[in-house]
Design an enzyme around this catalytic site. Structure first.
Site, short mmCIF file in Angstrom:
data_model
loop_
_atom_site.label_atom_id
_atom_site.label_comp_id
_atom_site.label_asym_id
_atom_site.label_seq_id
_atom_site.Cartn_x
_atom_site.Cartn_y
_atom_site.Cartn_z
N HIS A 1 53.38 32.17 48.02
CA HIS A 1 53.44 30.99 47.15
C HIS A 1 52.02 30.61 46.76
O HIS A 1 51.10 30.69 47.58
CB HIS A 1 54.12 29.82 47.88
CG HIS A 1 54.54 28.71 46.98
ND1 HIS A 1 53.65 27.76 46.50
CD2 HIS A 1 55.75 28.39 46.46
CE1 HIS A 1 54.31 26.91 45.73
NE2 HIS A 1 55.58 27.25 45.70
N ASP B 1 62.28 30.18 46.71
CA ASP B 1 62.95 30.79 45.56
C ASP B 1 63.77 32.01 45.96
O ASP B 1 64.83 32.28 45.39
CB ASP B 1 61.91 31.20 44.50
CG ASP B 1 61.14 30.01 43.97
OD1 ASP B 1 61.77 29.02 43.59
OD2 ASP B 1 59.89 30.07 43.95
#
Length: 479
Positions: free
Chosen positions: A334, A391
């Protein structure tokens, strides 16, 4: 301007008292940074320290004192506002909503509790929560004329295109009944927006599939109503496993807000011009649509399809380590979290619960599980802290629930609506409103002498692009 709802609302003083801790206050500066310029001139700039996080240097008076601006493409080292809503520490893997860790909220609270927290600054009591959710559910219906908008979109329209249109169209239906400068009306707008987003999203989904519109019902809670409007068959009684309802509730909590990201900043910038708040949210949806932002979980499913088979997972993991291979593992690591994404662990647990309930025989899910297992055992990913992010697991849950990939970002926009509207409301609460106006470093042509059209040289080859044509013979362009 007097609010048209003044007769049935609390006093302004009472409202300000209940919302006071949601107003950002500028901290007292006790230190200064000294900037020395090439000519030897020095400039003292105040340093502010927030409750948490790195200190920030205030450069608002930099140009006035020095004649210099700063440049920071992407605003990676620039704070655009002061906020009391969300805090992220990427190095620690920490995410707080109004000071509460995301893991605790996802474990013990509901999305409605989180919405209440973000709007009012405190978690609700049991009675307050019931009143709040009842209020939200009662506001989930939309104007019948707005439903007609859906019929005007092409049958193959991307649901995000529909969402941008219909959320922006809310501005046409709600523009006379509130004053954005009245904090009581901003509370009213916040509830209206968050309540209607699931309905708009569900109608976009059903319109794309040619399914009849289903209206919300008061017997269902907020999240269950959303699932009801999305998936119910009008010919049968709607039933949804509580684990699925809870999974969607948790996904909503995890995506409620995430500090000053691209879409949130877009909402704030649009709002700084005092634009209609629903138009500001439509602008945020547009920013979210991009694959670098809200399209990340959609990219995860595209990657799984590219892998193709469970047997190909190990080979693809090896390819991902080669920067020249052109293959990239989506849903790992991330930009903000340099450690583990705190939302991912919560989502991992919920993901496996959903898979146990749905029992879907789906090769993409098998690939995802094998990919997760292989990557978490690979020293390359462990050393670089490239763990599956939120995600990755969200995409798997959506696939297990048979939600098409084109709806993934729409789901995100519904979840993030509470964060957007609270960020907008916080900005509007500031005593001094400033329209956002970034500077630029101009590197184009210096001032040039103008040439009359007769004196300009003839182009050897046109610069004008060739548009697609339906008929070259008749000059009919493709619409």
């Amino acid at each position: 301007m007097n609010s048209p709802y003044l007769d049935r609302k609390e006093s302004l003083t009472s409202h300000q008292n209940k919302m006071c801790q949601t107003f950002p206050m500028t901290p007292q500066s006790v230190e200064y940074a000294t900037l020395q310029l090439p000519d030897g001139k020095e400039c003292k700039l105040p340093i502010y320290q927030g409750t948490l996080g790195a200190p920030m240097i205030d450069i608002t008076q930099l140009y006035a004192q020095t004649g210099y601006f700063t440049i920071d493409p992407g605003f990676n080292a620039t704070g655009s506002c002061m906020s009391t809503i969300t805090y992220i520490d990427g190095d620690k893997g920490q995410l707080l909503y109004r000071g509460y860790p995301i893991e605790e909220l996802a474990q013990s609270s509901s999305y409605m509790e989180v919405c209440y927290l973000l709007i009012y600054g405190e978690l609700p009591s049991k009675d307050e929560l019931k009143l709040f959710e009842d209020t939200m559910v009662s506001e989930m219906m939309i104007n019948e004329k707005l439903i007609e908008f859906y019929k005007g979109f092409a049958t193959d329209s991307h649901p995000m295109a529909i969402m941008v249109g219909v959320v922006g169209a809310l501005s046409a239906f709600m523009h006379k009944d509130f004053d954005v400068n009245d904090p009581r009306d901003r509370e009213y707008i916040s509830i209206k927006l968050v309540a209607k987003m699931p309905t708009l999203a569900a109608y976009a989904y059903r319109t794309a599939l040619g399914l009849p519109i289903v209206y919300p019902q008061k017997k269902f809670g907020f999240i269950e109503n959303f699932l009801y409007m999305m998936f119910s068959n009008p010919m049968e009684e709607f039933k949804c496993d509580p684990i699925i309802v809870r999974a969607v509730d948790v996904i909503f909590i995890l995506h409620a807000d995430h500090e000053q990201n691209a879409s949130t900043s877009t909402v704030r910038i649009a709002g700084s011009s005092l634009a209609n708040p629903f138009a500001c949210i439509a602008a945020g949806i547009t920013a979210l649509w991009g694959p670098y932002h809200g399209g990340a979980n959609e990219a995860v499913l595209a990657m799984l399809k590219e892998i193709g088979r469970k047997d190909n997972v190990q080979a693809c993991i090896e390819k991902s380590k080669d920067k020249n291979s052109g293959f990239r593992l989506m849903g790992f690591g991330h930009r903000v979290y340099k450690n583990y994404d705190p939302r991912a662990k919560v989502m991992q647990e919920m993901c496996y619960k959903v898979l146990a309930v749905t029992k879907r025989n789906n090769e993409l899910l098998d690939i995802a599980i094998e990919l997760e297992k292989s990557a978490l055992a690979d020293e390359y990913f462990i050393k670089r802290k490239l763990y599956p992010n939120v995600d990755f697991y969200t995409g798997i849950v959506y696939e297990a629930l048979s939600i098409p990939t084109s709806m993934f970002t729409v789901m995100f926009s519904v979840q993030r609506s509470i964060g957007w509207i609270c960020q907008w409301s916080e900005m509007m609460s500031e005593k001094v409103h400033r329209i956002s106006r970034p500077r630029q470093l101009y590197v184009g042509s210096a001032q040039r002498a103008y040439q009359n059209i007769e004196e300009r040289p003839q182009e050897g080859k046109t610069r004008v692009c060739q548009l697609p044509m339906l008929s070259n013979l008749f000059g009919l362009v493709k619409l």
